[in-house]
Design an enzyme around this catalytic site. Structure first.
Site, short mmCIF file in Angstrom:
data_model
loop_
_atom_site.label_atom_id
_atom_site.label_comp_id
_atom_site.label_asym_id
_atom_site.label_seq_id
_atom_site.Cartn_x
_atom_site.Cartn_y
_atom_site.Cartn_z
CD GLU A 6 -6.28 -1.63 17.34
OE1 GLU A 6 -6.82 -1.88 18.22
OE2 GLU A 6 -6.72 -0.92 16.30
CE1 TYR A 30 8.60 7.81 -4.17
CE2 TYR A 30 8.17 5.80 -2.70
CZ TYR A 30 7.86 7.21 -3.16
OH TYR A 30 6.48 7.44 -3.19
#
Length: 442
Positions: free
Chosen positions: A419, A343
């Site tokens: 969350e 990458y």
């Protein structure tokens, strides 16, 4: 042709990108309120999607269930959906009710070969085969959250479509974490198969949830933000002999040890460490099978992390020269092989970063938008950002009751997401999109 007529023509062709005042201050405030209302309204469904995807993780190039869930959702919302891009990727386009630029938003969908150790009602029990071994499968890097956030953003855009001044392209990408041996995939294959064409975006945004930031915070950096990553193998060829008579052979273990030390001098003595950091690590050293035999060969494997392409090229060249010269000095041979395409460094467009900062501060609060140091992890969003100006940011998901040093890192079997942090990511993505398309600054 008069100037007014010319402007109308340019607007009709969608050429004027810097749309400034499509709405007045009152209209912009009303739109911002609508975004907040719609984001809050879909939060519960976003969390349900995240939990469902978390419980049913899929490895790279095998995201069949996840991509089907995404595609079905987007089709119901009226997006023009293209499936099976780079095997399991999904690309969807929504044209707004007003003319304007094109913006792309990307989320990755794949999980990791990690056995989950978090006690959750929706914890993964999935098993799969990875590189010939049976492994657990877990969303240990938050890609379940990324996918759920972009699914929720897609619905907000569709709901507010009449107010959308431009076109939104959503890219749900497979295989960010790496590829099964011998396969193509990820961002490079999506680009190769036209994910950034028809229409081509003017900019692209992406995010990543991280366990290095508190819930409600956003991290950013202009310029080089995440490292490029390359994996290498060095094979040292010697000559086998009895361990009691090493002079009758060529010891690849000794040569390999000297190669390891020699490679570290590239980092400590040949690279200008004041210009950009770099990391060169040997993680595997294999050789021999008996204590009284000097073996024929040794194999080293490791990773190289860099933040600019010039330094990457320099270190790669010097690694080859060093390994070959050290091996030759001991009478052996060395071959350096780059065993993955790697990458490239993720570089946030500086001007774009400065442009979007007011929006991020509006979303999270000035004190919760933090400039971060470069990250040594790698991300193949870098390939999208190489094609069009890109901005990639980080959303904190450490609960306030968890000590910072106790939070399990990304890729850990104990990685846990607070969350409540997903709403920050959703609000940021949607506000960034509307503000960029309209040319608005907060």
């Amino acid at each position: 042709m008069c100037r007014f007529a010319v402007r109308l023509l340019l607007l009709s062709l969608g050429i004027i990108v810097g749309l400034t005042a499509t709405v007045g201050p009152a209209g912009a405030e009303a739109l911002s309120d609508s975004i907040e209302r719609e984001a809050k309204a879909i939060e519960a469904r976003m969390l349900a999607w995240r939990q469902d995807i978390h419980q049913n993780p899929e490895l790279g190039n095998r995201e069949f269930r996840t991509s089907a869930l995404v595609a079905e959702h987007l089709k119901k919302l009226g997006y023009d959906v293209r499936e099976r891009v780079a095997h399991t990727g999904v690309v969807a386009v929504l044209k707004g009710g007003k003319p304007g630029p094109v913006i792309a938003l990307r989320a990755d969908m794949d999980a990791l070969p990690v056995t989950e150790e978090v006690d959750l009602p929706f914890a993964s029990k999935v098993r799969a085969t990875w590189r010939g071994q049976e492994v657990g499968v877990m969303h240990a890097c938050g890609h379940d959250a990324h996918t759920a956030i972009l699914m929720a953003a897609a619905e907000v855009f569709a709901t507010l479509r009449n107010d959308l001044p431009g076109t939104v392209k959503l890219i749900f990408q497979p295989a960010e974490e790496g590829l099964p041996p011998g396969e193509e995939g990820g961002a490079r294959l999506m680009i190769k198969e036209g994910a950034l064409e028809n229409p081509k975006p003017d900019v692209i945004f992406g995010l990543h949830v991280v366990s290095t930031g508190r819930t409600g915070t956003i991290g950013y950096r202009a310029g080089a933000t995440m490292a490029g990553s390359d994996t290498f193998r060095i094979t040292i060829k010697g000559r086998q002999t009895h361990g009691a008579m090493p002079w009758r052979g060529i010891d690849p273990i000794v040569i390999g040890s000297q190669v390891v030390l020699g490679l570290q001098t590239i980092q400590s003595r040949q690279v200008d460490v004041t210009s950009a950091p770099s990391v060169l690590t040997i993680g595997i050293f294999n050789s021999g099978n008996r204590s009284n035999i000097v073996p024929d060969k040794a194999e080293l494997e490791g990773t190289l992390r860099t933040y600019n392409l010039e330094m990457r090229d320099f270190i790669m060249r010097r690694m080859k020269e060093t390994a070959e010269a050290v091996a030759q000095s001991g009478g052996g041979e060395a071959a350096v092989e780059w065993i993955s395409d790697g990458y490239i460094p993720l570089v946030n467009n500086v001007a774009l970063t400065q442009r979007v900062l007011p929006t991020l501060r509006h979303v999270a609060g000035t004190d919760k938008v933090l400039e971060i140091p470069p990250r040594a992890a790698a991300e193949d969003f870098s390939f999208f950002a190489q094609q069009v100006p890109g901005f990639f940011f980080f959303v904190g998901i450490i609960s306030s009751d968890v000590p910072a040093m106790a939070a399990a890192p990304n890729h850990s079997p104990r990685f846990r997401i607070d969350e409540s942090g997903l709403l920050t990511g959703l609000r940021a993505m949607v506000h960034l999109t509307f503000d960029y398309l309209s040319g608005t600054t907060k």
